[in-house]
Design a protein around this motif. Sequence first.
Motif, PDB file in Angstrom:
ATOM      1  N   LEU A 171       0.830  -1.202   0.000  1.00 39.44           N
ATOM      2  CA  LEU A 171       0.000   0.000   0.000  1.00 39.44           C
ATOM      3  C   LEU A 171       0.865   1.252   0.000  1.00 39.44           C
ATOM      4  N   ALA A 172       1.965   1.211   0.756  1.00 36.59           N
ATOM      5  CA  ALA A 172       2.881   2.350   0.773  1.00 36.59           C
ATOM      6  C   ALA A 172       3.481   2.579  -0.613  1.00 36.59           C
ATOM      7  N   SER A 173       3.876   1.501  -1.287  1.00 32.34           N
ATOM      8  CA  SER A 173       4.404   1.624  -2.653  1.00 32.34           C
ATOM      9  C   SER A 173       3.367   2.229  -3.587  1.00 32.34           C
ATOM     10  N   PHE A 174       2.127   1.756  -3.461  1.00 27.66           N
ATOM     11  CA  PHE A 174       1.045   2.265  -4.312  1.00 27.66           C
ATOM     12  C   PHE A 174       0.808   3.755  -4.060  1.00 27.66           C
ATOM     13  N   LEU A 175       0.770   4.157  -2.798  1.00 27.23           N
ATOM     14  CA  LEU A 175       0.520   5.559  -2.463  1.00 27.23           C
ATOM     15  C   LEU A 175       1.653   6.455  -2.945  1.00 27.23           C
ATOM     16  N   ILE A 176       2.896   6.004  -2.744  1.00 26.12           N
ATOM     17  CA  ILE A 176       4.045   6.798  -3.187  1.00 26.12           C
ATOM     18  C   ILE A 176       4.001   7.003  -4.696  1.00 26.12           C
TER      19      ILE A 176
ATOM     20  N   THR B  94       0.507  11.856  -9.643  1.00 23.17           N
ATOM     21  CA  THR B  94      -0.591  12.825  -9.595  1.00 23.17           C
ATOM     22  C   THR B  94      -0.094  14.253  -9.424  1.00 23.17           C
ATOM     23  N   THR B  95       0.945  14.437  -8.620  1.00 27.13           N
ATOM     24  CA  THR B  95       1.404  15.797  -8.288  1.00 27.13           C
ATOM     25  C   THR B  95       2.614  16.243  -9.095  1.00 27.13           C
ATOM     26  N   GLU B  96       3.130  15.345  -9.956  1.00 27.22           N
ATOM     27  CA  GLU B  96       4.367  15.655 -10.687  1.00 27.22           C
ATOM     28  C   GLU B  96       4.234  16.922 -11.521  1.00 27.22           C
ATOM     29  N   HIS B  97       3.099  17.127 -12.144  1.00 28.73           N
ATOM     30  CA  HIS B  97       2.910  18.279 -13.024  1.00 28.73           C
ATOM     31  C   HIS B  97       1.876  19.267 -12.475  1.00 28.73           C
ATOM     32  N   SER B  98       1.596  19.176 -11.188  1.00 32.42           N
ATOM     33  CA  SER B  98       0.614  20.084 -10.594  1.00 32.42           C
ATOM     34  C   SER B  98       1.229  21.461 -10.361  1.00 32.42           C
ATOM     35  N   PRO B  99       0.434  22.527 -10.371  1.00 29.69           N
ATOM     36  CA  PRO B  99       0.960  23.888 -10.168  1.00 29.69           C
ATOM     37  C   PRO B  99       1.652  24.069  -8.817  1.00 29.69           C
ATOM     38  N   SER B 100       1.182  23.366  -7.806  1.00 32.60           N
ATOM     39  CA  SER B 100       1.772  23.519  -6.472  1.00 32.60           C
ATOM     40  C   SER B 100       3.082  22.762  -6.316  1.00 32.60           C
ATOM     41  N   GLY B 101       3.430  21.922  -7.284  1.00 32.88           N
ATOM     42  CA  GLY B 101       4.686  21.187  -7.239  1.00 32.88           C
ATOM     43  C   GLY B 101       4.514  19.742  -6.822  1.00 32.88           C
ATOM     44  N   ASN B 102       5.521  18.958  -7.132  1.00 32.47           N
ATOM     45  CA  ASN B 102       5.522  17.530  -6.827  1.00 32.47           C
ATOM     46  C   ASN B 102       5.696  17.324  -5.322  1.00 32.47           C
TER      47      ASN B 102
ATOM     48  N   ASP C 269      14.337  16.708  -4.662  1.00 30.88           N
ATOM     49  CA  ASP C 269      14.785  17.731  -3.719  1.00 30.88           C
ATOM     50  C   ASP C 269      13.639  18.013  -2.754  1.00 30.88           C
ATOM     51  N   LEU C 270      13.779  17.575  -1.510  1.00 29.52           N
ATOM     52  CA  LEU C 270      12.706  17.762  -0.541  1.00 29.52           C
ATOM     53  C   LEU C 270      12.419  19.233  -0.257  1.00 29.52           C
ATOM     54  N   ASN C 271      13.397  20.099  -0.552  1.00 32.32           N
ATOM     55  CA  ASN C 271      13.162  21.532  -0.362  1.00 32.32           C
ATOM     56  C   ASN C 271      12.155  22.076  -1.379  1.00 32.32           C
ATOM     57  N   LYS C 272      12.018  21.388  -2.518  1.00 33.40           N
ATOM     58  CA  LYS C 272      11.051  21.773  -3.539  1.00 33.40           C
ATOM     59  C   LYS C 272       9.790  20.905  -3.482  1.00 33.40           C
ATOM     60  N   ALA C 273       9.823  19.887  -2.608  1.00 30.82           N
ATOM     61  CA  ALA C 273       8.693  18.963  -2.504  1.00 30.82           C
ATOM     62  C   ALA C 273       7.684  19.462  -1.469  1.00 30.82           C
TER      63      ALA C 273
ATOM     64  N   PHE D  25       2.132  15.154   2.217  1.00 32.22           N
ATOM     65  CA  PHE D  25       2.023  13.687   2.162  1.00 32.22           C
ATOM     66  C   PHE D  25       1.818  13.128   3.564  1.00 32.22           C
ATOM     67  N   TYR D  26       2.583  13.642   4.521  1.00 29.37           N
ATOM     68  CA  TYR D  26       2.427  13.196   5.908  1.00 29.37           C
ATOM     69  C   TYR D  26       1.027  13.518   6.436  1.00 29.37           C
ATOM     70  N   PHE D  27       0.534  14.709   6.135  1.00 32.26           N
ATOM     71  CA  PHE D  27      -0.794  15.094   6.620  1.00 32.26           C
ATOM     72  C   PHE D  27      -1.886  14.251   5.969  1.00 32.26           C
ATOM     73  N   MET D  28      -1.696  13.907   4.698  1.00 28.12           N
ATOM     74  CA  MET D  28      -2.654  13.028   4.025  1.00 28.12           C
ATOM     75  C   MET D  28      -2.700  11.665   4.713  1.00 28.12           C
ATOM     76  N   LEU D  29      -1.523  11.135   5.038  1.00 25.16           N
ATOM     77  CA  LEU D  29      -1.459   9.852   5.741  1.00 25.16           C
ATOM     78  C   LEU D  29      -2.069   9.942   7.134  1.00 25.16           C
ATOM     79  N   THR D  30      -1.896  11.102   7.785  1.00 26.62           N
ATOM     80  CA  THR D  30      -2.507  11.301   9.102  1.00 26.62           C
ATOM     81  C   THR D  30      -4.022  11.163   9.021  1.00 26.62           C
TER      82      THR D  30
END
Length: 615
Positions: A531-536, A542-550, A555-559, A564-569
């Motif tokens: 499930l973790a693999s599927f979600l990742i 889904t977010t790769e080309h979104s306006p808000s960014g991947n 680069d986690l500074n741009k991610a 993602f953590y809040f979604m999992l919460t």
Amino acid sequence: MERKPFEVETTKTDEDQKPYSAVDGGGSDSVDSFDEDQKKLVYRGWTVMPFIIGNETFEKIGIIGTLSNLLVYLTQVFNLKKYTAATIINAFSGTINFGTFLAAFLCDTYFGRYKTLSVAVIACFLGSLAILLTAAVPGLHPTPCGTKSSCEGPGAGQILFLMLGLALLVVGAGGIRPCNLAFGADQFNPKSESGKKGINSFFNWYFFTFTFAQIISLTLVVYIQSNVSWTIGLSIPVGLMFLACVIFFAGHKLYVKVKASGSPLAGIARVIAAAISKRGLKPVKQPWVDLYNHIPRNYANLTLKYTDQFRFLDKAAIMTPEDKLNSDGTASDPWKLCTMQQVEEVKCIIRVIPIWFACAIYYLAISIQMTYPVFQAQQSDRRLGTGGFKIPAATYVVFLMTGMTVFIIIYDRVLVPSLKRVTGLDTGITLLQRIGAGIFFAVLSLLVSGFIEERRRSIALTKQTLGMEPRTGEISSMSAMWLIPQLVLAGIAEAFTAIGQMEFYYKQFPENMRSFAGSIFYVGAGVSSYLASFLISTVHRTTEHSPSGNWLAEDLNKAKLDYFYFMLTGLMFVNMVYFLIMAKFYRYKGSDDKVISAIETSEDETKQKQAKNSV
């Protein structure tokens, strides 16, 4: 759940002189044929523990030493993207955990624990050797790219050889996990006081070696791999695995080897098949009296009272004129007629499934905490002191293990005695309450992870950084020690839920299914890994080309990893609510609730009437 009686491959011994007479649920006739062999059986107990515990220690350091830093290895040596490496690791972990179910089936049905472990330890050695070769042989990994922003990926042959090594580790670890603990316990006589004490002491040593292996692997071995040499660092697990094999096979002539006794899954299949074939029958008025319920002598499982849940299964135990019995009282065709005891055992398993599902979703939090905090650490200040020493990124997972280990002691010595005075329960709280508390801490762990990542990225974008992490991005000046709270909370969650799960399955499953009870724990972890693999993968696409960014950019500074953590919460909170609902309606095996009490009262009255009529 009818199975063959207990049977062993060896009769050599010297410690306890009492035979082991327990069976896995076979008929009475088959038990007597083994009396002579069992009288010769004596257990060596602690005499063989140096072989078993020595093998356990080196084996676990070898396996964990190979796997603990594999995430970093795939990104730095095989030049894989972070989300790709995380997906592979989660899928690999899930496959190992699913492999335990197949291994438990093969072990119980065909090979026995010793033969299963023999194949598994060799497979682990060969798998760790294959992973070592991918680092030591230049042609088996891509060209190192150093500080280049764009790197050459692995070729098909290199990936194939890597997957061969991982496949061997799946066979090895999948076979070891459901068998090694039970194999060690097999060496003690469960009927003697010294044997019982020996089993308890062995469990303590087993979990000690597991924790010890985790700490050594996540500190010393990971440091050598990350800062000295991947070849040297991966050679250590290979050497230890070879030593583990030597130690294990050195005790070959000394072990008590329990033979395969047949799979309890056949009993489940028989109940379901019989219930389906008799689905047209009308329910009996007093099932606790009218259902067929012949219990063989020396039956291994606890005798269960009738329960009124899942009553469609009761039809498997309704006798019809077509059903015939053998001279010993057993059904001539067990696929057409089952006992009420067998039906109740299947009901126990069905009751566990909703709880198991919630626990499988819970473990998603642990799967994520074993991967992405490593990437967070890579882009945080990992310096320790003023000497320039850096803690390897993969080492931070040790705080999860430490949190779990320390809290187990606090729970056992402080919380349980305190709660016992309030609840009156010897365990302080029920097993389901313990599991639920762990799920709550898992939710809290993910929530804290989101805020910590938000802080790490904010500092990286607004304050001076500490340099560049190759192929990743700028290193935030936030200390990586800020990752400790989320990892410790995840460790506390494991102390509650993981141990609670193991005890829950052990007690709620029929006694002859305890090897499967252990394996479904790992299967649940495997489901969460997939499930973790599927979600990742899904979130990345889904977010790769979104306006808000991947959300999961390299680069986690741009991610937006905090998103993602809040979604999992949120997902884990929904799962917690689901678990609480399922737990509210759960009926423990053998519980004396009002329904059962009413049935027992009616059963007693019926027996009294029958006695009066016979008089």
